[in-house]
Design an enzyme around this catalytic site. Sequence first.
Site, PDB file in Angstrom:
ATOM      1  N   SER A  68       0.844  -1.203   0.000  1.00 15.31           N
ATOM      2  CA  SER A  68       0.000   0.000   0.000  1.00 15.31           C
ATOM      3  C   SER A  68       0.876   1.248   0.000  1.00 15.31           C
ATOM      4  CB  SER A  68      -0.899  -0.002   1.232  1.00 15.31           C
ATOM      5  OG  SER A  68      -1.765  -1.115   1.185  1.00 15.31           O
ATOM      6  N   SER A 124       1.806   5.228  -2.129  1.00 17.74           N
ATOM      7  CA  SER A 124       1.937   5.797  -3.476  1.00 17.74           C
ATOM      8  C   SER A 124       2.942   5.023  -4.337  1.00 17.74           C
ATOM      9  CB  SER A 124       2.343   7.270  -3.386  1.00 17.74           C
ATOM     10  OG  SER A 124       3.571   7.404  -2.694  1.00 17.74           O
ATOM     11  N   ASP A 144       6.296  -3.866  -1.744  1.00 10.88           N
ATOM     12  CA  ASP A 144       5.681  -2.854  -0.882  1.00 10.88           C
ATOM     13  C   ASP A 144       6.640  -1.679  -0.694  1.00 10.88           C
ATOM     14  OD1 ASP A 144       3.914  -1.583   0.819  1.00 10.88           O
ATOM     15  OD2 ASP A 144       3.750  -3.253   2.242  1.00 10.88           O
ATOM     16  N   GLY A 145       6.102  -0.551  -0.320  1.00 14.70           N
ATOM     17  CA  GLY A 145       6.907   0.630  -0.007  1.00 14.70           C
ATOM     18  C   GLY A 145       7.319   0.610   1.456  1.00 14.70           C
ATOM     19  N   ALA A 146       7.946   1.690   1.889  1.00 14.26           N
ATOM     20  CA  ALA A 146       8.326   1.839   3.303  1.00 14.26           C
ATOM     21  C   ALA A 146       8.507   3.322   3.591  1.00 14.26           C
ATOM     22  CB  ALA A 146       9.611   1.079   3.600  1.00 14.26           C
ATOM     23  N   ASP A 147       8.451   3.647   4.877  1.00 11.89           N
ATOM     24  CA  ASP A 147       8.664   5.038   5.300  1.00 11.89           C
ATOM     25  C   ASP A 147      10.123   5.304   5.632  1.00 11.89           C
ATOM     26  OD1 ASP A 147       5.846   5.874   5.196  1.00 11.89           O
ATOM     27  OD2 ASP A 147       5.632   4.290   6.675  1.00 11.89           O
ATOM     28  N   LYS A 156       7.133   1.092   8.680  1.00 11.84           N
ATOM     29  CA  LYS A 156       6.009   1.136   7.753  1.00 11.84           C
ATOM     30  C   LYS A 156       4.752   1.558   8.516  1.00 11.84           C
ATOM     31  CE  LYS A 156       5.169  -1.920   4.694  1.00 11.84           C
ATOM     32  NZ  LYS A 156       4.776  -0.819   3.787  1.00 11.84           N
ATOM     33  N   GLY A 213       2.872   4.461   7.419  1.00 11.01           N
ATOM     34  CA  GLY A 213       2.489   5.846   7.133  1.00 11.01           C
ATOM     35  C   GLY A 213       1.110   5.923   6.487  1.00 11.01           C
ATOM     36  N   GLU A 266      -0.191  -5.341   5.925  1.00  9.87           N
ATOM     37  CA  GLU A 266       1.092  -5.409   5.197  1.00  9.87           C
ATOM     38  C   GLU A 266       2.025  -6.419   5.857  1.00  9.87           C
ATOM     39  OE1 GLU A 266       1.446  -0.873   3.402  1.00  9.87           O
ATOM     40  OE2 GLU A 266       2.115  -1.255   5.443  1.00  9.87           O
TER      41      GLU A 266
HETATM   42  C1  5RP Z   1       1.487   2.135   4.188  1.00 12.87           C
HETATM   43  C2  5RP Z   1       2.963   2.052   4.111  1.00 12.87           C
HETATM   44  C3  5RP Z   1       3.624   2.608   2.912  1.00 12.87           C
HETATM   45  O1  5RP Z   1       4.343   1.595   2.285  1.00 12.87           O
HETATM   46  C4  5RP Z   1       4.549   3.695   3.322  1.00 12.87           C
HETATM   47  O2  5RP Z   1       3.820   4.670   4.041  1.00 12.87           O
HETATM   48  C5  5RP Z   1       5.229   4.360   2.126  1.00 12.87           C
HETATM   49  O3  5RP Z   1       4.290   5.030   1.357  1.00 12.87           O
HETATM   50  P1  5RP Z   1       4.690   5.877   0.081  1.00 12.87           P
HETATM   51  O4  5RP Z   1       5.120   4.902  -0.962  1.00 12.87           O
HETATM   52  O5  5RP Z   1       3.423   6.611  -0.285  1.00 12.87           O
HETATM   53  O6  5RP Z   1       5.799   6.830   0.466  1.00 12.87           O
HETATM   54  O7  5RP Z   1       3.626   1.528   4.974  1.00 12.87           O
HETATM   55  O8  5RP Z   1       1.010   1.651   5.421  1.00 12.87           O
END
Ligand code: 5RP
Length: 234
Positions: A26, A28, A81-84, A94, A96, A103
């Site tokens: 999840s 962007s 997946d993405g990460a913060d 993670k 955000g 996740e």
């Molecule tokens: C969602 C997450 C996202 O992977 C994380 O916030 C990164 O988001 P983005 O790709 O929008 O920077 O952990 O719960």
Amino acid sequence: MTIAKENAAMAAMEFIESGMTLGLGSGSTAEIFIDMLGERVAGGMKIRGVPTSKRTAECAVEAGVPLIDADKVEKIDVTIDGADEVDPAFNLIKGGGACLLREKIIANASDMMVVIVDDRKMVDTLGAFPLPVEVDPFGLALTADQVFRALKVTGCQDAQTVLRQMKDGSGPLITDGGNYILDSKCVKIPNPVETARALSQIPGVMEHGLFIDLADVIVIGEADHARVIELQRD
Ligand code: 5RP
């Protein structure tokens, strides 16, 4: 930064093969990947995705990516997946986007987790990004106090913990699982493994945003290319 995210998402495609079951993260960056995946599906690639949030499920449907319910899969080949934040040991913050519980369930059930980030997410020490902790609404103040203590005892000095609110000001944010999110400004999390362990022991904590020993590959997008770093496990 969109171009860096696109470069990361594109480079992550090298881990995807027809026939795979994929965990779909999840946020962007994950959504950019899902759009690209939709193009591969339109071109004949056969995959099915397990979404980690309602928003990701909607995004996948729009992109034409076939979905399968988490309850119906026996195994997940790769999660993207993405990460913060990402530290040099591949520990992540993670959540955000408030999807950390689902996740983590999906990442943990996957043979491989590929994390796609732009280069701003790479840090020496986790903690500048507020650490999300998903909690049961029942006994919120008691749980928040335990979270504060767990952070302090594991070396996060003076972490300020706040209840995440909806952006429109309509009240506390409710996750897909019906829980609240506490965000803790730690500044530095010097012992992420210990902090993760301490948070996991608190009864009201459904899950926390420290992803320890889950990421296998980090794909770091920059303005004109992406770097792929694979974890060497002993
Ligand atoms: C969602 C997450 C996202 O992977 C994380 O916030 C990164 O988001 P983005 O790709 O929008 O920077 O952990 O719960």
